[in-house]
Enzyme design. Sequence first.
Site, short mmCIF file in Angstrom:
data_model
loop_
_atom_site.label_atom_id
_atom_site.label_comp_id
_atom_site.label_asym_id
_atom_site.label_seq_id
_atom_site.Cartn_x
_atom_site.Cartn_y
_atom_site.Cartn_z
N GLY A 12 0.81 -1.22 0.00
CA GLY A 12 0.00 0.00 0.00
C GLY A 12 0.84 1.27 0.00
O GLY A 12 2.07 1.24 -0.10
N SER A 36 -6.37 -6.30 -1.15
CA SER A 36 -7.80 -5.92 -1.26
C SER A 36 -7.95 -4.43 -1.59
O SER A 36 -9.00 -4.00 -2.04
CB SER A 36 -8.50 -6.20 0.08
OG SER A 36 -7.96 -5.34 1.09
N ASN A 37 -6.90 -3.66 -1.34
CA ASN A 37 -7.08 -2.21 -1.50
C ASN A 37 -5.97 -1.60 -2.35
O ASN A 37 -5.74 -0.39 -2.32
CB ASN A 37 -7.11 -1.54 -0.12
CG ASN A 37 -7.71 -0.14 -0.21
OD1 ASN A 37 -8.47 0.16 -1.14
ND2 ASN A 37 -7.34 0.72 0.71
N PHE A 82 0.38 -2.51 8.92
CA PHE A 82 -0.44 -1.52 8.20
C PHE A 82 -1.74 -2.13 7.72
O PHE A 82 -2.68 -1.42 7.39
CB PHE A 82 0.31 -1.00 6.96
CG PHE A 82 1.53 -0.22 7.25
CD1 PHE A 82 2.80 -0.75 7.04
CD2 PHE A 82 1.44 1.07 7.75
CE1 PHE A 82 3.94 -0.01 7.30
CE2 PHE A 82 2.58 1.82 8.02
CZ PHE A 82 3.83 1.28 7.79
N SER A 126 -3.20 6.46 14.41
CA SER A 126 -3.63 7.66 13.70
C SER A 126 -4.03 8.76 14.68
O SER A 126 -4.55 8.47 15.75
CB SER A 126 -4.83 7.31 12.81
OG SER A 126 -5.46 8.46 12.35
N ALA A 127 -3.82 9.99 14.29
CA ALA A 127 -4.23 11.14 15.11
C ALA A 127 -5.74 11.19 15.25
O ALA A 127 -6.28 11.93 16.06
CB ALA A 127 -3.75 12.43 14.45
N TYR A 151 -13.88 3.02 12.02
CA TYR A 151 -12.46 3.00 11.61
C TYR A 151 -11.60 3.57 12.73
O TYR A 151 -10.65 2.94 13.19
CB TYR A 151 -12.25 3.81 10.32
CG TYR A 151 -10.81 4.23 10.16
CD1 TYR A 151 -10.41 5.54 10.47
CD2 TYR A 151 -9.84 3.32 9.79
CE1 TYR A 151 -9.08 5.91 10.38
CE2 TYR A 151 -8.51 3.69 9.70
CZ TYR A 151 -8.14 4.99 10.00
OH TYR A 151 -6.82 5.35 9.93
N LYS A 155 -8.67 1.84 15.52
CA LYS A 155 -7.32 2.31 15.84
C LYS A 155 -7.13 2.36 17.36
O LYS A 155 -6.11 1.92 17.90
CB LYS A 155 -7.08 3.71 15.24
CG LYS A 155 -6.92 3.73 13.73
CD LYS A 155 -5.70 2.94 13.28
CE LYS A 155 -5.51 2.99 11.79
NZ LYS A 155 -4.43 2.10 11.32
N ASN A 201 -9.44 11.47 0.58
CA ASN A 201 -8.47 12.40 1.14
C ASN A 201 -8.19 13.58 0.21
O ASN A 201 -8.32 13.48 -1.01
CB ASN A 201 -7.16 11.67 1.49
CG ASN A 201 -7.36 10.63 2.60
OD1 ASN A 201 -6.91 9.51 2.48
ND2 ASN A 201 -8.04 11.01 3.68
C1 WQD Z 1 -8.29 16.79 5.24
C2 WQD Z 1 -9.03 18.11 5.11
C3 WQD Z 1 -11.39 17.87 4.74
C4 WQD Z 1 -11.18 16.11 0.77
C5 WQD Z 1 -8.37 11.24 7.40
C6 WQD Z 1 -8.58 10.16 8.42
C7 WQD Z 1 -7.29 9.90 9.14
C8 WQD Z 1 -6.20 9.60 8.15
C9 WQD Z 1 -6.04 10.76 7.19
C10 WQD Z 1 -6.09 7.23 7.77
C11 WQD Z 1 -10.37 18.09 5.85
C12 WQD Z 1 -10.70 18.53 3.56
C13 WQD Z 1 -10.83 16.64 2.00
C14 WQD Z 1 -11.83 16.92 -0.18
C15 WQD Z 1 -11.74 18.76 1.34
N1 WQD Z 1 -6.50 8.44 7.42
N2 WQD Z 1 -11.10 17.94 2.27
N3 WQD Z 1 -12.09 18.23 0.14
O1 WQD Z 1 -10.16 13.72 7.32
O2 WQD Z 1 -8.09 14.95 8.20
O3 WQD Z 1 -8.07 12.45 8.04
O4 WQD Z 1 -7.32 10.92 6.52
O5 WQD Z 1 -5.39 6.94 8.69
O6 WQD Z 1 -7.46 8.81 10.00
O7 WQD Z 1 -9.53 10.61 9.36
O8 WQD Z 1 -8.01 13.81 5.96
O9 WQD Z 1 -7.54 14.34 3.60
O10 WQD Z 1 -9.85 13.45 4.22
O11 WQD Z 1 -9.21 15.76 4.87
O12 WQD Z 1 -11.99 19.95 1.62
O13 WQD Z 1 -12.20 16.50 -1.32
O14 WQD Z 1 -9.33 18.32 3.74
O15 WQD Z 1 -12.62 18.50 5.01
O16 WQD Z 1 -10.59 19.38 6.39
P1 WQD Z 1 -8.68 13.82 7.43
P2 WQD Z 1 -8.67 14.29 4.59
#
Ligand code: WQD
Length: 340
Positions: A12, A36-37, A82, A126-127, A151, A155, A201
Amino acid sequence: MAQTVLVSGGAGFIGSHVTVELIQAGYDVIVADNMSNCDKTCLLGARKITGRKIPFFKVDFCNRNAVERLFQANKIEAVIHFAAFKAVGESVEQPVMYYRNNLDSFLNIIDVARTHGCRNILFSSSATVYGQPEELPVTEESPRQEATSPYGNTKQICEDILRDSVKAYGNVRGIALRYFNPIGAHPSALIGELPRGVPNNLVPFITQTAIGKRECLSIFGNDYPTPDGTCLRDYIDIVDLAKAHVCAVSRMMEDKMKEPYEIFNIGTGRPVSVLELVNAFQKVNGIKLNYRFAPRRPGDVTAVWADPSKANKELGWKAERPVEETLRAAWNWEKYIAKK
Ligand code: WQD
């Protein structure tokens, strides 16, 4: 003889970058993944970057016998785990699938590893466990908030599984790395993020919009109580993140741990807003991005960023790559996969 690290989920995005850094730091690596991903793009890229064959095993970590066979066939001194489902939204719709997969796989790894004398377990946390922190920046002592998705809950539960296993069994020690927002790609542009379907993301959505795969980027909310109204995050370059794993594995292998179970925040310590990231991407790549402001996304926290001083001090690790370089690498990767 180099020490061997098993990287579960190593085909990944994060796993393949960690594999490259481990090999370049002198470790041998075995990659096991149920595919799978992801496809084999990043595994093949990691082999090309390192010039090494990198043994690969297709393994479903929920199948305990398969995990058993893996440890019987290889002398594994440490595991970096992971292998997990990680789509927040999907976990809300499919909680049983997420709990089954993410918990069973980790339970099997811990149980089988320790019965084969492998005592070093590094967990990809994860944070997200912090939710919306009361105080910022977030330290490892900041309280975990109730998870807002299955999810995120997996964690937290996996951290507790590792903590309790270390406490109960004399032959297990563990480190949990709490990542903030991993972004970017390897400078070679041979490995990077390959989300399936519509990216959840931010950065892959930005690069797919820039390349024309997506019509328009929606910025979810510009009415937050932040300087420019968009959410604040701690975007950590994927290569910096991968190097943190090498530091953590070495800490375990060289018996430098201060406690048998340790937690580290892996972030830059610098909050960046969605709009700042979009503007930086446009500037550094000379691209005009098509975006619009859209309603807030349910479940998003306003602001979260790390205090990484414990990792800086104890792991001897620090995020170094400027976000502009990270965004350039992300764009180069998108252009590379578009040509494949
Ligand atoms: C970041 C910011 C969105 C997409 C997640 C998981 C976390 C980790 C990282 C796995 C936010 C904004 C996003 C878009 C946008 N994953 N956004 N338009 O939500 O902080 O964290 O991914 O471990 O566990 O929770 O990351 O990249 O989805 O979003 O405006 O099309 O970007 O609203 O403010 P997130 P993200």
